[in-house]
Design an enzyme around this catalytic site. Structure first.
Site, PDB file in Angstrom:
ATOM      1  CD  GLU A 256      -1.859   2.283   1.527  1.00  0.00           C
ATOM      2  OE1 GLU A 256      -1.685   3.163   0.632  1.00  0.00           O
ATOM      3  OE2 GLU A 256      -1.797   2.526   2.726  1.00  0.00           O
ATOM      4  CB  CYS A 290      -1.333   6.903   1.257  1.00  0.00           C
ATOM      5  SG  CYS A 290      -2.552   5.884   2.129  1.00  0.00           S
ATOM      6  CD  GLU A 390       2.088  10.336  -1.512  1.00  0.00           C
ATOM      7  OE1 GLU A 390       1.042   9.935  -0.982  1.00  0.00           O
ATOM      8  OE2 GLU A 390       3.095   9.615  -1.678  1.00  0.00           O
TER       9      GLU A 390
END
Length: 487
Positions: A256, A290, A390
């Site tokens: 993940e 995330c 990100e």
């Protein structure tokens, strides 16, 4: 039966290996700093390879007895674990707030609550599961058996420290996999208290082990040939390294990883609600999630109105000390993360994005701590770093679109694919967008995911799913047995 053991002294780092606390010692130490005050903490010794090897050996030794138990016999352990965490709800909230800088109210209402929710969903899935279900109604003698895959290595991040541990440990526990947990060094005290809860729940010695350290410790765990499954949550770069290590021996891997999640706002949505919720989902946890909705794609007829609303909401978003009550944002977890946020804010300015709120530097009146200003940029284009990278900070990028086709093209124009969000008053359009978006999780009009729903993504956001039944299956092998009346 719960073990009447005294809680460990969290000021002194220790591993939990084979049923005993082992004082953490090492030739190398990790410097730790309070993210809100920049005060230096007690350094964390990094576990040597032999400590990781000892923890894996303890898990291997516990494998036979733990794996052979009926899955339903493991449910009481999970129930006692839930109870042990719930009784320490406030203590966990205080630790998370102190370690990573999460505001105390957010830590209570979201960080700890999310972990408990995932464990309860795992319990519900376990009670409803049929481990010897027939393949089809017309072949009742052909059954599927779900068996534990073996020793599990669990590597968890700092941003949702208790939540991510709960996701992995709950599934592995019910599946019957003895495990070794390597938490983030920035939240190791939270992990130590969790370990005590596992002990109190009566999990047998060796079935759960804890080792403390950094990326090198995690690499030693992922590379150990006795580890049959590796579940990792963290950066995409580190995830690639874990996947390569596991591939060498064909070990199961669940990843993940990162995200750059789009939030599509159409002109027929409830605009003020959508913008307010969108900023909250981007900014919460200081942007360190995330699945943060960090790219807001807006239909052109409401684009300028959205920009005005977003600027007002961002400028009114408070930033404050983690220990203070209230709905404010806390700091980034460390200087490295703060520097990354500042770098991407400055890059967006240099590349020509329109700054409408916030900007570089600390919030007004703040002279120390890794606090970032809640920041919003408009007119962000796909060529800009802010559109693609990100940030992991409270920074929102806004981009206009004219058609559904363009919205999907912009949304999917990313290497990530963890989550996506759609805001529209047209159910048919919502369905078209949900089917067209390349992401593992889609949320429409602010509706949150159900407890136990699969969590995970596609592309560079990872492999596999966690939570609920999917979290249990991640640690199980499927055995097909035909011609057997019972198993």
């Amino acid at each position: 039966m719960a073990l009447p053991l005294r809680e460990p002294n969290l000021n002194h780092a220790a591993h939990w290996i084979g049923g005993s606390w082992v004082r953490a010692e090492g030739v190398r130490e990790i410097a730790l700093v309070n993210p809100a005050t920049e005060e230096v903490r007690r350094p964390l010794p990094v576990a040597r390879d032999k400590v990781v090897a000892a923890a894996v050996a303890a898990a291997v030794e516990a494998r036979a007895g733990w794996a052979e138990a009926d899955p339903r016999d493991r449910v009481p352990h999970l129930e006692r674990l839930i109870d042990a965490i719930d009784r320490r709800h406030e203590r966990f909230a205080e630790l998370i707030s102190d370690e990573i800088g999460a505001p105390i109210d957010f830590a209570r209402k979201h960080q700890v609550a999310a972990a408990l929710g995932h464990l309860k969903a795992t319990k519900t899935a376990a009670l409803a599961d049929r481990p010897d279900a027939p393949v089809s109604p017309d072949r009742p003698e052909h059954r599927l058996r779900y068996e534990p895959i073996g020793v599990a290595g669990l590597i968890t991040p700092w941003n949702w420290p208790l939540n991510q541990i709960a996701l992995k440990v709950g599934g592995a526990l019910i599946a019957g996999c003895p495990m070794v947990l390597k938490p983030s060094e920035f939240a190791h005290r939270t992990a130590m208290l969790f370990a005590h809860c596992v002990i109190e729940a009566g999990v047998p010695p060796g079935a759960f082990n804890l080792v403390l350290g950094d990326g090198e410790t995690g690499a030693a765990l992922a590379n150990d040939p006795r580890v049959d499954a590796v579940s990792f949550t963290g950066s995409t770069g580190a995830g690639r390294a874990v996947a390569r290590a596991a591939a060498e021996r064909f070990a199961r891997v669940t990843l993940e990883l990162g995200g750059k999640s789009p939030n599509l706002l159409f002109a027929d949505c409830r605009l003020e609600t959508a913008v307010r919720q969108g900023l909250a989902h981007c900014f919460r946890n200081a942007g360190q999630s995330c699945n943060a909705a960090s790219r807001m794609l807006v239909e052109r007829p409401v684009y300028e109105q959205t920009i005005t609303l977003a600027a007002e909401i961002a400028e009114a978003t408070p930033v404050g000390l983690p220990a203070e009550p209230g709905p404010h944002l806390g700091p980034q977890v460390n200087r490295r993360q703060w520097d990354r946020v500042q770098d991407l804010i400055e890059a967006a300015q240099w590349e020509g994005a329109r700054l409408i709120a916030g900007g570089p530097g600390r919030p007004a009146g703040t002279t120390r701590g890794y606090f970032s200003r809640p920041t919003v940029f408009a007119d962000v284009t796909p060529e800009m770093r802010l559109f693609r990278e990100e940030v992991f900070g409270p920074v929102l990028a806004i981009t206009p679109f004219d058609t559904e086709e363009e919205a999907l093209r912009l949304a999917n124009d990313t290497g990530y694919g963890l989550a996506a969000f759609v805001q529209t008053g047209d159910p048919a359009r919502a369905d078209r967008m949900a089917r067209g978006l390349s992401a593992g999780m889609i949320q429409v009009n602010g509706r949150s995911r159900a407890q136990g729903a699969p969590f995970g993504g596609v592309k560079n956001s990872g492999i596999g799913r966690e939570a609920g039944l999917w979290g249990i299956r991640a640690f199980q092998e499927i055995k097909s047995i035909s011609g057997a009346a019972t198993i």
